[in-house]
Design an enzyme around this catalytic site. Structure first.
Site, mmCIF file in Angstrom:
data_model
loop_
_atom_site.group_PDB
_atom_site.id
_atom_site.type_symbol
_atom_site.label_atom_id
_atom_site.label_comp_id
_atom_site.label_asym_id
_atom_site.label_seq_id
_atom_site.Cartn_x
_atom_site.Cartn_y
_atom_site.Cartn_z
ATOM 1 N N ARG A 1 17.398 40.589 35.436
ATOM 2 C CA ARG A 1 18.488 40.254 36.354
ATOM 3 C C ARG A 1 17.985 39.304 37.430
ATOM 4 N NH1 ARG A 1 24.027 41.913 36.963
ATOM 5 N NH2 ARG A 1 24.702 40.894 38.889
ATOM 6 N N ASN B 1 33.190 35.593 49.884
ATOM 7 C CA ASN B 1 33.747 36.204 48.679
ATOM 8 C C ASN B 1 35.143 36.714 49.009
ATOM 9 O OD1 ASN B 1 34.220 37.511 46.282
ATOM 10 N ND2 ASN B 1 32.452 38.876 46.397
ATOM 11 N N THR B 2 36.030 36.602 48.060
ATOM 12 C CA THR B 2 37.368 37.186 48.249
ATOM 13 C C THR B 2 37.415 38.491 47.473
ATOM 14 O OG1 THR B 2 38.279 36.202 46.235
ATOM 15 C CG2 THR B 2 38.411 34.890 48.243
ATOM 16 N N HIS B 3 38.047 39.501 48.083
ATOM 17 C CA HIS B 3 38.214 40.783 47.397
ATOM 18 C C HIS B 3 39.686 41.173 47.498
ATOM 19 C CE1 HIS B 3 37.382 44.661 45.754
ATOM 20 N NE2 HIS B 3 37.799 45.284 46.846
ATOM 21 N N ASP C 1 26.898 40.022 51.735
ATOM 22 C CA ASP C 1 25.586 40.605 52.088
ATOM 23 C C ASP C 1 25.087 41.346 50.847
ATOM 24 O OD1 ASP C 1 26.796 43.457 54.088
ATOM 25 O OD2 ASP C 1 26.914 43.030 51.940
ATOM 26 N N GLY D 1 25.374 44.293 49.858
ATOM 27 C CA GLY D 1 26.181 45.394 49.312
ATOM 28 C C GLY D 1 27.293 44.910 48.394
ATOM 29 N N ASP E 1 30.944 44.198 48.284
ATOM 30 C CA ASP E 1 32.139 43.954 49.105
ATOM 31 C C ASP E 1 32.000 44.530 50.508
ATOM 32 O OD1 ASP E 1 34.043 44.679 46.120
ATOM 33 O OD2 ASP E 1 33.295 42.748 46.845
HETATM 34 C C1 GRF Z 1 40.880 37.484 42.503
HETATM 35 O O1 GRF Z 1 41.896 38.370 42.983
HETATM 36 C C2 GRF Z 1 39.551 37.938 42.993
HETATM 37 O O2 GRF Z 1 39.548 38.439 44.319
HETATM 38 C C3 GRF Z 1 39.266 39.069 42.042
HETATM 39 O O3 GRF Z 1 39.721 38.617 40.770
HETATM 40 C C4 GRF Z 1 40.708 37.610 41.002
HETATM 41 C C5 GRF Z 1 40.179 36.328 40.420
HETATM 42 O O4 GRF Z 1 41.241 35.494 40.247
HETATM 43 N N1 GRF Z 1 37.858 39.381 42.002
HETATM 44 P P1 GRF Z 1 40.999 33.938 39.835
HETATM 45 O O5 GRF Z 1 39.876 33.923 38.807
HETATM 46 O O6 GRF Z 1 40.625 33.211 41.091
HETATM 47 O O7 GRF Z 1 42.332 33.521 39.270
#
Ligand code: GRF
Length: 203
Positions: free
Chosen positions: A64, A106-108, A140, A142, A144
């Site tokens: 990894r 990062n988006t969650h 970071d 962790g 999310d």
């Molecule tokens: C997004 O909601 C992201 O936060 C989550 O999976 C989705 C990815 O969507 N991890 P895309 O690949 O940007 O369409």
């Protein structure tokens, strides 16, 4: 600012950034798109936009850590100011964070700290929350758990299933992503005591 965007799926968040970056006033451009797998729409979106792509699959590496080092090196080739994990489904490791920690967002698709991990919308639905949403955070070590840049709320409807809920979240999520990445690029940002503030040194 130079953005490298990492994806694992459909890339609708990436597409929102590509569309926003078409305006020079946005202050950021996507210089490369990376993925952990081939054959995904996210890579096709980059190719259609004429943007360089790279793919590093975990299974192609003995460890990894070797994968993490290869991913970091691939990002470094494009000299990003900011790295955006937009639906990227792998945890970045110590080597990556040594280079890009503090300038990777990062988006969650949930309201952190609720429902971390791979199934935020499903977990929110199962729990029965009335309000969920999306969180943009600085990555970071962790899962999310990094300092939050911004959050957006989305109501859960009685007839929602995971797909309808996640799609509604994604609409709000990509708007938040575009707004915040643009501000981070144009205004810069600082982080202190887990508080992220715009302003300071532009990225
Ligand atoms: C997004 O909601 C992201 O936060 C989550 O999976 C989705 C990815 O969507 N991890 P895309 O690949 O940007 O369409």
């Amino acid at each position: 600012a130079r953005l490298v965007v990492l994806v694992s799926g459909s890339g609708t968040n990436l597409q929102a950034l590509l569309d926003a970056a078409a305006d020079p006033a946005y202050g950021a451009e996507v210089v490369a798109v990376g993925a952990d797998r081939d054959g995904i729409e996210g890579l096709a979106r980059a190719e259609r936009a004429g943007i360089p792509t790279f793919v590093h699959r975990v299974k192609d590496y003995a460890t990894r850590e070797a994968w993490d080092a290869a991913l970091s090196a691939a990002c470094a080739e494009h000299e990003p100011d900011l790295v955006v994990l937009a639906g990227f489904m792998k945890l970045t490791g110590a080597t990556f964070l040594a280079s890009y920690g503090g300038r990777t967002v990062n988006t969650h698709p949930a309201l952190s700290p609720s429902f971390p991990g791979m199934h935020g919308p499903a977990d929110a639905l199962a729990y029965g929350v009335k309000v969920t949403g999306a969180t943009l955070f600085v990555v970071d070590a962790g899962v999310d758990t990094g300092p939050i840049v911004d959050q957006v709320t989305v109501r859960v409807e009685d007839d929602d299933d995971v797909e309808t809920l996640h799609e509604r979240i994604k609409v709000a999520e990509r708007a938040m992503l575009v707004d915040c990445v643009g501000r981070m690029a144009r205004e810069g940002f600082t982080i202190s005591d887990r508080k992220v503030r715009f302003g300071g040194a532009p990225a």
